[in-house]
Design a protein around this motif. Sequence first.
Motif, PDB file in Angstrom:
ATOM      1  N   SER A 116      42.218  31.391  33.821  1.00  0.00           N
ATOM      2  CA  SER A 116      41.782  32.398  32.852  1.00  0.00           C
ATOM      3  C   SER A 116      42.707  32.363  31.647  1.00  0.00           C
ATOM      4  O   SER A 116      43.915  32.173  31.789  1.00  0.00           O
ATOM      5  CB  SER A 116      41.833  33.789  33.480  1.00  0.00           C
ATOM      6  OG  SER A 116      41.103  33.823  34.681  1.00  0.00           O
ATOM      7  N   ARG A 170      25.769  37.744  34.164  1.00  0.00           N
ATOM      8  CA  ARG A 170      26.471  38.882  34.764  1.00  0.00           C
ATOM      9  C   ARG A 170      25.753  40.189  34.435  1.00  0.00           C
ATOM     10  O   ARG A 170      25.555  41.044  35.311  1.00  0.00           O
ATOM     11  CB  ARG A 170      27.910  38.938  34.257  1.00  0.00           C
ATOM     12  CG  ARG A 170      28.691  40.102  34.831  1.00  0.00           C
ATOM     13  CD  ARG A 170      30.078  40.186  34.256  1.00  0.00           C
ATOM     14  NE  ARG A 170      30.076  40.379  32.817  1.00  0.00           N
ATOM     15  CZ  ARG A 170      31.142  40.702  32.108  1.00  0.00           C
ATOM     16  NH1 ARG A 170      32.307  40.862  32.707  1.00  0.00           N
ATOM     17  NH2 ARG A 170      31.075  40.867  30.804  1.00  0.00           N
ATOM     18  N   LYS A 183      33.949  44.074  36.688  1.00  0.00           N
ATOM     19  CA  LYS A 183      33.711  42.660  36.385  1.00  0.00           C
ATOM     20  C   LYS A 183      32.248  42.280  36.600  1.00  0.00           C
ATOM     21  O   LYS A 183      31.689  41.480  35.847  1.00  0.00           O
ATOM     22  CB  LYS A 183      34.619  41.774  37.258  1.00  0.00           C
ATOM     23  CG  LYS A 183      36.091  41.874  36.907  1.00  0.00           C
ATOM     24  CD  LYS A 183      36.945  41.030  37.844  1.00  0.00           C
ATOM     25  CE  LYS A 183      38.426  41.249  37.581  1.00  0.00           C
ATOM     26  NZ  LYS A 183      39.292  40.469  38.503  1.00  0.00           N
ATOM     27  N   GLY A 202      38.926  37.606  34.427  1.00  0.00           N
ATOM     28  CA  GLY A 202      38.109  38.695  33.903  1.00  0.00           C
ATOM     29  C   GLY A 202      38.763  40.057  33.989  1.00  0.00           C
ATOM     30  O   GLY A 202      38.094  41.078  33.948  1.00  0.00           O
ATOM     31  N   GLN A 203      40.086  40.071  34.068  1.00  0.00           N
ATOM     32  CA  GLN A 203      40.806  41.312  34.315  1.00  0.00           C
ATOM     33  C   GLN A 203      40.849  42.239  33.104  1.00  0.00           C
ATOM     34  O   GLN A 203      40.843  43.461  33.245  1.00  0.00           O
ATOM     35  CB  GLN A 203      42.233  40.975  34.772  1.00  0.00           C
ATOM     36  CG  GLN A 203      43.002  42.110  35.397  1.00  0.00           C
ATOM     37  CD  GLN A 203      42.596  42.365  36.843  1.00  0.00           C
ATOM     38  OE1 GLN A 203      41.547  41.965  37.286  1.00  0.00           O
ATOM     39  NE2 GLN A 203      43.455  43.075  37.558  1.00  0.00           N
ATOM     40  N   HIS A 236      39.296  47.375  38.603  1.00  0.00           N
ATOM     41  CA  HIS A 236      39.089  46.156  37.810  1.00  0.00           C
ATOM     42  C   HIS A 236      37.917  45.331  38.356  1.00  0.00           C
ATOM     43  O   HIS A 236      37.103  44.806  37.586  1.00  0.00           O
ATOM     44  CB  HIS A 236      40.364  45.314  37.804  1.00  0.00           C
ATOM     45  CG  HIS A 236      41.457  45.866  36.939  1.00  0.00           C
ATOM     46  ND1 HIS A 236      42.314  46.852  37.361  1.00  0.00           N
ATOM     47  CD2 HIS A 236      41.819  45.575  35.660  1.00  0.00           C
ATOM     48  CE1 HIS A 236      43.164  47.133  36.383  1.00  0.00           C
ATOM     49  NE2 HIS A 236      42.891  46.380  35.346  1.00  0.00           N
ATOM     50  N   GLU A 237      37.841  45.206  39.680  1.00  0.00           N
ATOM     51  CA  GLU A 237      36.811  44.366  40.274  1.00  0.00           C
ATOM     52  C   GLU A 237      35.410  44.929  40.052  1.00  0.00           C
ATOM     53  O   GLU A 237      34.470  44.188  39.761  1.00  0.00           O
ATOM     54  CB  GLU A 237      37.064  44.201  41.778  1.00  0.00           C
ATOM     55  CG  GLU A 237      38.264  43.346  42.120  1.00  0.00           C
ATOM     56  CD  GLU A 237      38.127  41.925  41.617  1.00  0.00           C
ATOM     57  OE1 GLU A 237      37.038  41.336  41.765  1.00  0.00           O
ATOM     58  OE2 GLU A 237      39.119  41.417  41.052  1.00  0.00           O
ATOM     59  N   ASN A 249      30.724  40.380  38.736  1.00  0.00           N
ATOM     60  CA  ASN A 249      30.371  38.990  39.059  1.00  0.00           C
ATOM     61  C   ASN A 249      30.302  38.717  40.556  1.00  0.00           C
ATOM     62  O   ASN A 249      30.268  37.567  40.979  1.00  0.00           O
ATOM     63  CB  ASN A 249      31.365  38.026  38.409  1.00  0.00           C
ATOM     64  CG  ASN A 249      32.781  38.212  38.913  1.00  0.00           C
ATOM     65  OD1 ASN A 249      33.209  39.319  39.195  1.00  0.00           O
ATOM     66  ND2 ASN A 249      33.523  37.120  39.010  1.00  0.00           N
ATOM     67  N   PHE A 284      37.057  34.452  32.398  1.00  0.00           N
ATOM     68  CA  PHE A 284      36.529  34.180  33.732  1.00  0.00           C
ATOM     69  C   PHE A 284      36.622  32.695  34.095  1.00  0.00           C
ATOM     70  O   PHE A 284      36.071  32.269  35.105  1.00  0.00           O
ATOM     71  CB  PHE A 284      35.077  34.655  33.831  1.00  0.00           C
ATOM     72  CG  PHE A 284      34.948  36.154  33.913  1.00  0.00           C
ATOM     73  CD1 PHE A 284      34.977  36.804  35.136  1.00  0.00           C
ATOM     74  CD2 PHE A 284      34.795  36.911  32.762  1.00  0.00           C
ATOM     75  CE1 PHE A 284      34.851  38.187  35.218  1.00  0.00           C
ATOM     76  CE2 PHE A 284      34.675  38.301  32.831  1.00  0.00           C
ATOM     77  CZ  PHE A 284      34.704  38.939  34.063  1.00  0.00           C
TER      78      PHE A 284
END
Length: 312
Positions: free
Chosen positions: A245, A149, A193, A266-267, A189-190, A195, A241
Amino acid sequence: MNRVRIRDFIITKNDWFFAVADYFHPPGKFRSVLRYVPDREGERILGSKRYKKYDFDDAFEFMRDNKPEWVEDVHLVPEEEVKKILTPSEVINQLTISDHRIRYIVKTLKSAGIPTNSMGVTGSMLLGLNNPASDIDFVVYGNHWFKAREQIEKEKSESSVITDIDDEMWEFIYNKRKPELSYEEFLAHELRKGNRGLIENTYFDLLFVRDWNQIVEPISRGEDIGYMEIEAIVTNSDLAFDSPSIYKIEHSDIDHILSYTHTYSGQVMEGEIVQARGMVESVGDIKRLVVGTSREPKGEWIRSSTLMQKRN
């Protein structure tokens, strides 16, 4: 029985394709979800056969009509009905040769010291059922995933080959997921991450799968107690992740948060304050909060209070 884990696929003797849905399986069966079935009107082609792709709800309807004895919370495929098991890692070398996008991702991750045998490709590309519009579901096993990542994020800033998702795509994902968060919260949040991305305008995911030594004990089903909203400090997010989760937390009643929806993987990271609402389950001597008790969970969510405070 062969060892299987999430992101593997099963082909049955009647050429149905099932995505493995768990790390642990009852004796003689595989916990999976139907994805593709031979169909003369199907849009996907493999060899001389056409296949129809089934989304989650349609897959359960098909299975209830055709194999009701296989249907529980997932689909239980009997071992004697299995023709072949496909694993993401077994196609990585072949795809590196045949697909320049995969070759670029592999080269990028290898430059960070990630071995090729810790990589894989799942989904339609693993099955040979992909088309020009297919996404790339790229698997990295174990703790190498976190390094992968970081490397992808570095590549986004240094290269024009791998880029971030644009606003239109994020809005599409948000409307498809229908989370119990505002669009602004969802996007915040996204974006951190890291990813997901685009490679030559093809959407790809970096998917986490546990190494074999991380597969220790199954998640037992608990007794539902009722809904609860909590706030707590996350003490461990190593499997944040994963699917599901897992977030270990410091809380007077709840031992950990378990999320079955991809939206909340992954939040929240270790050391952050999590706010969450879900169903409390009692499992032996512990209680946990489960988020994602339905396909599109209403009234259930996870957010990082720490992240949102930093943005305000």
